[in-house]
Design an enzyme around this catalytic site. Structure first.
Site, mmCIF file in Angstrom:
data_model
loop_
_atom_site.group_PDB
_atom_site.id
_atom_site.type_symbol
_atom_site.label_atom_id
_atom_site.label_comp_id
_atom_site.label_asym_id
_atom_site.label_seq_id
_atom_site.Cartn_x
_atom_site.Cartn_y
_atom_site.Cartn_z
ATOM 1 N N TYR A 74 -26.775 -26.370 30.240
ATOM 2 C CA TYR A 74 -27.286 -25.958 28.952
ATOM 3 C C TYR A 74 -27.010 -24.531 28.625
ATOM 4 C CZ TYR A 74 -30.910 -24.814 25.549
ATOM 5 O OH TYR A 74 -31.379 -24.432 24.274
ATOM 6 N N PHE A 126 -15.674 -22.883 -2.192
ATOM 7 C CA PHE A 126 -15.667 -24.122 -1.312
ATOM 8 C C PHE A 126 -17.209 -24.502 -1.371
ATOM 9 C CE2 PHE A 126 -16.085 -27.147 2.110
ATOM 10 C CZ PHE A 126 -15.223 -28.061 1.796
ATOM 11 N N THR A 127 -17.518 -26.056 -1.398
ATOM 12 C CA THR A 127 -18.748 -26.284 -1.619
ATOM 13 C C THR A 127 -19.717 -25.676 -0.519
ATOM 14 O OG1 THR A 127 -18.240 -28.306 -0.229
ATOM 15 C CG2 THR A 127 -18.090 -28.628 -2.832
ATOM 16 N N ASP A 216 -11.911 -17.972 5.920
ATOM 17 C CA ASP A 216 -12.132 -19.482 6.435
ATOM 18 C C ASP A 216 -10.908 -19.950 6.894
ATOM 19 O OD1 ASP A 216 -12.468 -22.068 6.560
ATOM 20 O OD2 ASP A 216 -13.726 -22.295 4.482
ATOM 21 N N LYS A 259 -10.971 -29.789 11.304
ATOM 22 C CA LYS A 259 -9.658 -29.950 10.726
ATOM 23 C C LYS A 259 -8.422 -29.479 11.646
ATOM 24 C CE LYS A 259 -12.923 -29.879 7.339
ATOM 25 N NZ LYS A 259 -14.105 -29.636 7.459
ATOM 26 N N ARG A 383 -13.078 -34.373 -6.657
ATOM 27 C CA ARG A 383 -13.017 -32.976 -6.350
ATOM 28 C C ARG A 383 -13.011 -32.414 -7.723
ATOM 29 N NH1 ARG A 383 -14.927 -31.193 -1.375
ATOM 30 N NH2 ARG A 383 -16.319 -32.340 -2.444
ATOM 31 N N PHE A 450 -22.344 -34.456 -4.501
ATOM 32 C CA PHE A 450 -21.336 -35.334 -4.605
ATOM 33 C C PHE A 450 -21.428 -36.181 -3.213
ATOM 34 C CE2 PHE A 450 -20.420 -31.144 -2.583
ATOM 35 C CZ PHE A 450 -20.194 -31.669 -1.357
HETATM 36 C C1 P61 Z 1 -13.469 -31.732 3.761
HETATM 37 F F1 P61 Z 1 -16.442 -33.219 0.453
HETATM 38 N N1 P61 Z 1 -14.142 -29.671 4.402
HETATM 39 O O1 P61 Z 1 -12.477 -31.043 3.378
HETATM 40 P P1 P61 Z 1 -17.771 -28.575 8.159
HETATM 41 N N2 P61 Z 1 -14.367 -24.767 4.893
HETATM 42 C C2 P61 Z 1 -13.658 -25.768 4.577
HETATM 43 C C3 P61 Z 1 -13.690 -27.024 4.697
HETATM 44 O O2 P61 Z 1 -12.629 -27.504 4.051
HETATM 45 C C4 P61 Z 1 -14.824 -27.532 5.310
HETATM 46 C C5 P61 Z 1 -15.888 -26.433 5.569
HETATM 47 C C6 P61 Z 1 -15.393 -25.072 5.434
HETATM 48 C C7 P61 Z 1 -14.502 -31.056 4.536
HETATM 49 C C8 P61 Z 1 -15.846 -31.711 4.905
HETATM 50 C C9 P61 Z 1 -16.565 -31.735 3.684
HETATM 51 O O3 P61 Z 1 -17.781 -30.806 -0.099
HETATM 52 C C10 P61 Z 1 -17.525 -31.189 1.120
HETATM 53 O O4 P61 Z 1 -17.156 -28.672 9.216
HETATM 54 C C11 P61 Z 1 -12.240 -24.907 3.768
HETATM 55 O O5 P61 Z 1 -17.584 -29.921 7.339
HETATM 56 O O6 P61 Z 1 -18.977 -28.220 8.059
HETATM 57 C C12 P61 Z 1 -15.035 -28.672 5.145
HETATM 58 O O7 P61 Z 1 -16.797 -27.471 7.560
HETATM 59 C C13 P61 Z 1 -17.122 -26.969 6.347
HETATM 60 C C14 P61 Z 1 -16.412 -32.614 2.579
HETATM 61 C C15 P61 Z 1 -17.308 -30.609 3.471
HETATM 62 C C16 P61 Z 1 -16.720 -32.189 1.424
HETATM 63 C C17 P61 Z 1 -17.760 -30.395 2.163
HETATM 64 O O8 P61 Z 1 -13.550 -32.902 3.731
#
Ligand code: P61
Length: 460
Positions: A74, A126-127, A216, A259, A383, A450
């Site tokens: 832990y 970014f979302t 980021d 990623k 998107r 979305f």
């Molecule tokens: C993706 F439809 N991306 O591209 P988490 N920053 C950036 C990302 O690309 C990102 C995160 C932060 C995703 C998953 C996803 O609207 C969406 O580990 C540049 O997913 O929490 C994530 O990182 C967030 C898909 C996220 C989406 C949000 O597919």
């Protein structure tokens, strides 16, 4: 005679996972059940899954074996210290705060640095990033160069910041800008890079205004690949060196380890300043977990630590971006309208140009993602206007210039033959594009709509 010499992936395949092909009738039923939203499809109904490159990478034998030595204590897990060492070594930040994934880091960072009434400039939204900034009380302002909003523009660094716009914003809001939110690469622009030169200028400008730069870093290795290829000062430099120098132009980063770092789950916040780190660690215990695991299992931290290193190998990143480009170039040759240049993590189809008969109010990109799924079971992601959501003040749809469908390529997962099947399927939809109908929303959740919204065809 100059003969072409091909190159191949720097790995061979040791484990395989069968995928299932479906009939047209099965896909029609699955899509209707999913409310025409590819996020709501069950993965068993998907043949080639290009929804996302997030958490979908194939891990290496080294990552899997590292998982066996995950320390699940832990507190004080050895796995955390290995992750911390990897982040320090490869990205160069001093303090590492582990989180369950990228948005966990965004949440903590936003809560620590943002005060109500602040303004956060960034190179396109970014979302999840923007939502956490807004929930913490800030307004996000897009300061990316205008070319980024033009799908057809061939600008080599469409992730660049418009420096004049940023400067005007810094002058207009003294003391109200906690940080510049800079993504490398820029996901919503099509996986486009920011140049080292531009980032250095952002660094200098913000320093004069006493404002931090937070990266980021989710796809920073892919960003580095484009710099190595396109920025004369970076030509021939190892990816790992470019990445480290990129990070050195910032005060910290948020990272989704799902990623670039080739893990199925995980993330972190990293900063150089001890005070910010301390505040973040304290919030961490409320929202994520103790500061030596932050929502990850010990084995996850091991997979991330090894994955970070592997993600920075030059031959890995060339094959990764090379595969995306292979798919994009094939589709572009056939006249399918795409975001140019082809980005780092996916091929982004320009749904406005693809479906000029559907107005943005009827969500052409959502409709196109549904049509692509119907053709052969390839899953992509909208998107465009659905992703952009509603303006929190007016409640009206935000209508972005880019209305895109993203064919996202998981790392080390699919072969060239899969890419061919995808390109041929999109071509077949393109040839019958006048039959694709617009959609209307039948259900819409409040946040990040979305993911869970439902639709029906206009003629339903
Ligand atoms: C993706 F439809 N991306 O591209 P988490 N920053 C950036 C990302 O690309 C990102 C995160 C932060 C995703 C998953 C996803 O609207 C969406 O580990 C540049 O997913 O929490 C994530 O990182 C967030 C898909 C996220 C989406 C949000 O597919």
């Amino acid at each position: 005679m100059d003969r072409k010499r091909s190159w191949a992936e720097p790995f061979r395949i040791k484990v395989v996972e069968p995928v299932r092909m479906t009939s047209a009738e099965e896909r029609r039923r699955a899509l209707a059940e999913a409310g025409y939203n590819t996020f709501l499809l069950r993965s068993r109904d998907v043949y080639i899954d290009l929804l996302t490159d997030s958490g979908t990478s194939a891990m290496s034998d080294r990552q899997w074996s590292a998982m066996m030595i995950g320390d699940e204590a832990y507190a004080g897990s050895e796995s955390f210290y290995r992750l911390e060492a990897a982040v320090r070594r490869f990205y160069g930040y001093e303090h590492v705060i582990p989180t369950h994934q990228g948005r966990g880091a965004e949440h903590i960072l936003s809560k620590v640095l943002i005060h109500a009434g602040d303004v956060v400039p960034g190179n396109m939204y970014f979302t999840t990033t923007r939502l956490h900034q807004e929930l913490a009380g800030a307004q996000f302002v897009d300061v990316i160069i205008p070319e980024a909003h033009d799908a057809a523009s061939n600008h080599p660094f469409k992730g660049n910041v418009d420096l004049e716009k940023l400067e005007r914003l810094l002058i207009a809001h003294p003391g109200k800008v906690p940080y510049a939110s800079i993504a490398a690469t820029v996901n919503m622009a099509g996986g486009q890079p920011i140049s080292m030169e531009n980032l250095r200028a952002v660094r200098e400008l913000t320093r004069r205004h006493n404002v931090r730069v937070i990266l980021d870093a989710t796809r920073i290795a892919e960003n580095a690949y484009f710099l190595q290829e396109r920025e004369p000062s970076q030509a021939g430099r190892p990816i790992a060196d470019i990445v480290k120098d990129t990070c050195a132009l910032s005060d910290g980063c948020t990272m989704s380890a799902k990623k670039d770092p080739l893990a199925n789950i995980g993330g972190f916040l990293a900063v150089n300043d001890a005070e910010t780190a301390e505040a973040a660690r304290n919030l961490l215990v409320i929202f994520e977990g103790l500061h030596t695991y932050g929502g990850m299992a010990g084995r996850d931290m091991e997979a991330v630590a090894v994955g970070i290193e592997e993600s920075l190998h030059d031959d890995h990143i060339r094959a990764r971006v090379g595969q995306v480009r292979y798919l994009g170039e094939k589709m572009a040759e056939w006249g399918i309208p795409l975001v140019q240049p082809i980005g780092g993590h996916g091929v982004f189809v320009d749904a406005r140009a693809f479906l000029p008969h559907i107005t943005q109010e009827h969500y052409p990109a959502q409709a196109l993602a549904a049509a692509i799924y119907l053709d052969a079971g390839v899953r992509s992601m909208e998107r465009g206007a659905v992703s952009a959501g509603r303006d929190p003040e007016t409640g009206r749809d935000r209508l972005p210039k880019l209305e895109l469908v993203r064919l996202t390529i998981p790392r080390r997962v699919y072969t060239q033959a899969h890419m061919d099947v995808v390109a041929e399927s999109v071509l077949s939809v393109y040839e019958n594009r006048d039959q694709v109908k617009g959609l209307r929303i039948t259900y819409e959740p409040k946040y990040l709509r979305f993911f869970q919204a439902r639709f029906e065809p206009l003629d339903a």
